[in-house]
Design a protein around this motif. Structure first.
Motif, PDB file in Angstrom:
ATOM      1  N   ILE A  53      10.376  85.022  63.150  1.00 35.17           N
ATOM      2  CA  ILE A  53      10.887  85.949  62.133  1.00 35.17           C
ATOM      3  C   ILE A  53      10.130  85.704  60.830  1.00 35.17           C
ATOM      4  O   ILE A  53       9.969  84.557  60.404  1.00 35.17           O
ATOM      5  CB  ILE A  53      12.402  85.745  61.902  1.00 35.17           C
ATOM      6  N   GLY A  63      16.977  86.294  57.909  1.00 38.10           N
ATOM      7  CA  GLY A  63      16.268  85.711  59.061  1.00 38.10           C
ATOM      8  C   GLY A  63      16.757  84.304  59.374  1.00 38.10           C
ATOM      9  O   GLY A  63      16.918  83.930  60.542  1.00 38.10           O
ATOM     10  N   CYS A  78      13.607  79.844  67.973  1.00 39.36           N
ATOM     11  CA  CYS A  78      13.369  80.863  66.948  1.00 39.36           C
ATOM     12  C   CYS A  78      12.882  80.162  65.683  1.00 39.36           C
ATOM     13  O   CYS A  78      13.499  79.201  65.231  1.00 39.36           O
ATOM     14  CB  CYS A  78      14.681  81.610  66.672  1.00 39.36           C
ATOM     15  N   VAL A  80      11.564  80.783  61.549  1.00 41.52           N
ATOM     16  CA  VAL A  80      11.696  81.741  60.444  1.00 41.52           C
ATOM     17  C   VAL A  80      10.790  81.270  59.319  1.00 41.52           C
ATOM     18  O   VAL A  80      10.817  80.090  58.965  1.00 41.52           O
ATOM     19  CB  VAL A  80      13.151  81.810  59.934  1.00 41.52           C
ATOM     20  N   LEU A 100       9.264  89.440  64.636  1.00 45.97           N
ATOM     21  CA  LEU A 100      10.332  90.241  64.018  1.00 45.97           C
ATOM     22  C   LEU A 100      10.205  90.175  62.501  1.00 45.97           C
ATOM     23  O   LEU A 100      10.245  89.086  61.916  1.00 45.97           O
ATOM     24  CB  LEU A 100      11.686  89.665  64.493  1.00 45.97           C
ATOM     25  N   LEU A 168      20.724  92.161  62.874  1.00 44.46           N
ATOM     26  CA  LEU A 168      20.280  90.930  63.538  1.00 44.46           C
ATOM     27  C   LEU A 168      21.304  90.436  64.549  1.00 44.46           C
ATOM     28  O   LEU A 168      20.954  89.855  65.576  1.00 44.46           O
ATOM     29  CB  LEU A 168      20.005  89.843  62.488  1.00 44.46           C
TER      30      LEU A 168
END
Ligand code: F6R
Length: 364
Positions: A53, A63, A78, A80, A100, A168
């Motif tokens: 992200i 995010g 994930c 960010v 993203l 999200l």
């Protein structure tokens, strides 16, 4: 048109129940996330193994919340990052990674540059969560989920942030469904989402109380925001909002970091704003608060009434509705927006157009 409101920011704060509904509309059924909302080709959802992200400012904070959701619900790694860092380093991209971006305007120079770079790096696909349908970011991304918040005029982002979080949440659940989330849990989460506009409404009912809290707060020169888990990015966002429109220096820390440094700052002139979630972190956070109280710090506590916290000599309590933990970061954002707003009004700053800032940062 500001209607009955004195500032666009307040109008936009009050639009949140309506625009969160608009963001959910057509994206969930009674019990499911409708994956078609990502575009005709939702097949990419099955393939995702990682998520990157990238965003700036308030969008970056959204995010950070999503990282907790994606790793918790879908079990996928994930990361960010702020776009201005991402775009100037060599990024290692694992196989089958979703790229993203989050942006209110869809015109932020660093976020666009990050997207253009990412397109050369072999990502699975690019998805933009954005508020402006005709924006460059939307045009240049393979997939889009619009936040449907309507035009945001106030420079300080409010409804764009809570609708990004809503989008999200939809995205996280959609990815989780492909990674073993049970139909039962999906239904539970979707039902929680359906109740979100009503909870945001009841959070807004603290308006008059928060206005009084702001009167007491407005003479401060510094503030320390504390949260744990998904409340940590909300602490970051609360402190950004306060800086932006009231020009009060504010910082945010994960509450567990307090004794690793910032506790040295705490005295009667350093108020603490504590975001208290109702989960297994509650007791830990309460003990962090005791550390602060013991040093004469004034505590502004935002919590639901079942946390057993209340007004005391050094505790200024604001009630936040008790909600499913997945909704807590969104619902806790509302009182912090109101606090910054009223502090800025007391200080007489230009709420909608803070000094030195532009609504859309189209240059580096
Ligand atoms: C803060 C704020 C900014 C923006 C940032 C990114 O209230 O509005 O921090 O969030 O400039 O802008 P967008 O989301 O348009 O990419």
């Amino acid at each position: 048109d500001k209607g009955e409101f004195r500032h666009y920011m307040m109008k936009e704060i009050y639009e949140q129940p309506k625009v969160i509904s608009a963001c959910l509309e057509g994206r969930i059924s009674e019990s499911k996330v409708l994956t078609g909302c990502f575009g005709a080709d939702s097949a990419f959802l099955k393939e995702i193994e990682n998520v990157h992200i990238v965003a700036c400012g308030t969008s970056y904070h959204a995010g950070l919340v999503a990282k907790y959701w994606i790793e918790d619900l879908a079990g996928l790694p994930c990361s960010v990052e702020v776009a201005s860092e991402y775009r100037y380093r060599k990024v290692a991209v694992p196989k089958k990674t979703l790229f993203l971006t989050l942006s209110q305007s869809g015109e932020t120079a660093d976020t666009l540059a990050a997207l253009r770079m990412a397109k050369e790096l072999g990502y699975l696909t690019t998805l933009a969560i954005c508020n402006v349908p005709s924006s460059t970011l939307v045009r240049e991304s393979a997939l889009t989920l619009l936040t449907n918040a309507g035009p945001e005029i106030g420079v300080a982002s409010t409804k764009a942030f809570t609708t990004q979080l809503t989008a999200l949440l939809i995205t996280s659940v959609a990815i989780a469904v492909e990674n073993g989330l049970s139909a039962e849990k999906e239904k539970e989460l979707v039902q929680a989402m359906r109740s979100l506009p009503a909870y945001v409404n009841s959070a807004l009912e603290q308006d008059a109380h928060i206005k009084k809290v702001a009167d007491r707060f407005a003479n401060k020169n510094n503030a320390l925001f504390l949260g744990r888990g998904t409340m940590y990015p909300i602490a970051l966002e609360g402190s950004l909002k306060l800086k932006e429109i009231s020009y009060i220096h504010a910082e945010a820390y994960p509450a567990g970091e307090l004794k690793h440094g910032p506790l040295a700052l705490v005295d009667e002139d350093m108020p603490i704003i504590a975001l208290v979630p109702h989960n297994d972190m509650l007791d830990k956070l309460k003990s962090n608060l005791q550390e602060v109280a013991a040093r004469g710090g004034e505590l502004y506590v935002f919590a639901d009434k079942d946390t057993d916290l209340h007004n005391e000599e050094n505790i200024i309590f604001t009630e936040v509705p008790k909600v499913d933990s997945i909704l807590e970061p969104i619902v806790h954002t509302i009182p912090l927006q109101l606090l910054s707003y009223y502090v800025a009004v007391v200080k007489g700053t230009d709420v909608d157009q803070p000094r030195n800032l532009a609504k859309s940062v189209t240059v580096e």
